[in-house]
Design a protein around this motif. Structure first.
Motif, short mmCIF file in Angstrom:
data_model
loop_
_atom_site.label_atom_id
_atom_site.label_comp_id
_atom_site.label_asym_id
_atom_site.label_seq_id
_atom_site.Cartn_x
_atom_site.Cartn_y
_atom_site.Cartn_z
N PHE A 66 0.87 -1.17 0.00
CA PHE A 66 0.00 0.00 0.00
C PHE A 66 0.91 1.23 0.00
O PHE A 66 1.97 1.23 0.60
N CYS A 108 -7.27 1.05 -2.90
CA CYS A 108 -7.00 0.30 -1.67
C CYS A 108 -7.87 -0.95 -1.60
O CYS A 108 -7.38 -2.04 -1.31
N TRP A 112 -6.73 -4.75 -1.52
CA TRP A 112 -7.13 -5.49 -0.31
C TRP A 112 -7.75 -6.84 -0.70
O TRP A 112 -7.56 -7.83 0.01
N ALA A 115 -5.06 -9.11 -0.95
CA ALA A 115 -4.58 -9.44 0.40
C ALA A 115 -5.47 -10.50 1.04
O ALA A 115 -4.97 -11.44 1.67
N LEU A 129 1.72 -7.00 4.89
CA LEU A 129 0.78 -5.92 4.57
C LEU A 129 1.53 -4.61 4.80
O LEU A 129 1.47 -4.02 5.87
N ILE A 132 -0.06 -0.76 5.53
CA ILE A 132 -1.52 -0.84 5.68
C ILE A 132 -2.03 0.09 6.78
O ILE A 132 -3.20 0.47 6.79
N MET A 135 -3.86 3.00 5.47
CA MET A 135 -5.18 2.70 4.92
C MET A 135 -6.25 2.76 6.01
O MET A 135 -7.37 3.20 5.79
N VAL A 146 -10.16 -5.84 8.57
CA VAL A 146 -8.78 -6.30 8.65
C VAL A 146 -8.62 -7.30 9.79
O VAL A 146 -8.01 -8.37 9.63
N ILE A 161 2.70 -6.58 9.57
CA ILE A 161 2.06 -5.30 9.28
C ILE A 161 3.11 -4.21 9.48
O ILE A 161 3.81 -4.21 10.49
#
Length: 199
Positions: A66, A108, A112, A115, A129, A132, A135, A146, A161
């Motif tokens: 992202f 996004c 996603w 993802a 990720l 993220i 986002m 999420v 993350i």
């Protein structure tokens, strides 16, 4: 043996006992949730290091980028030929360049979906990720969505993350949280990001 050597030996013996106890108590095997956050640099770089490690063992890895996806990325350039690596990139690049909430949200949500496929795949050992956190901060993604994907992921899958200001609920969920602290950053002193060092 000198007094200093004796003290050192005694100190190392105590340390070994503590480490051995921790190793003996670590009995659970499962995938982890790791969060690399904070204002310092190196969050994404650390994640790519773990990607390299997993690929080195022949594991399947997914990376979702992202924000920085359209930027050059030396790690991605080096590793993208690996058949075990899948990379999904958000099409808009930096959100502060686009300045269009609707376009950024759509981009996004599109990435996603990639993802979510990775997070549902029991053969994918590691999912990154990357960035993220932005986002969630900008409201392009919902934290509940999420969290649900993370909770329902395969038992053996690890997720990393990255990004500043990690959502408190992700920090609470995480097995390991690393905060990169900025002491000094070259960019703030007028030095450009350097190819092969910063990206």
């Amino acid at each position: 043996m000198s007094d200093r050597d004796s003290r050192h030996k005694a100190s190392m013996e105590k340390l070994k006992t503590r480490v051995d106890e921790k190793v003996a108590n670590a009995t659970e095997q499962r995938g982890l949730l790791l969060v690399n956050t904070g204002n310092g640099k190196g969050k994404t770089t650390a994640a790519w290091g773990t990607v390299t490690r997993s690929l080195g063992y022949g594991y399947k890895v997914g990376v979702v980028q992202f924000i920085k996806g359209l930027w050059e990325c030396g790690e991605r350039n080096r590793l993208e030929e690996d058949p075990n690596l899948s990379v999904a990139i958000m099409a808009t690049g930096f959100t502060w360049d686009t300045q269009n909430r609707a376009t950024d949200t759509a981009a996004c949500l599109e990435v996603w979906r990639e993802a979510e496929k990775m997070l549902a795949d029991p053969d994918t050992y590691l999912v990154v990720l990357d960035e993220i956190t932005y986002m969630l901060k900008f409201g392009y993604l919902d934290i509940a969505t999420v969290k649900q994907a993370l909770i329902n992921r395969p038992h053996e899958q690890t997720v990393i993350i990255t990004g500043r200001n990690a959502h408190r609920e992700l920090v609470t969920m995480a097995d390991t949280v690393t905060e990169m602290q900025e002491v000094r950053h070259a960019f703030n002193n007028g030095l450009q990001a350097r190819r092969g060092i910063d990206f």
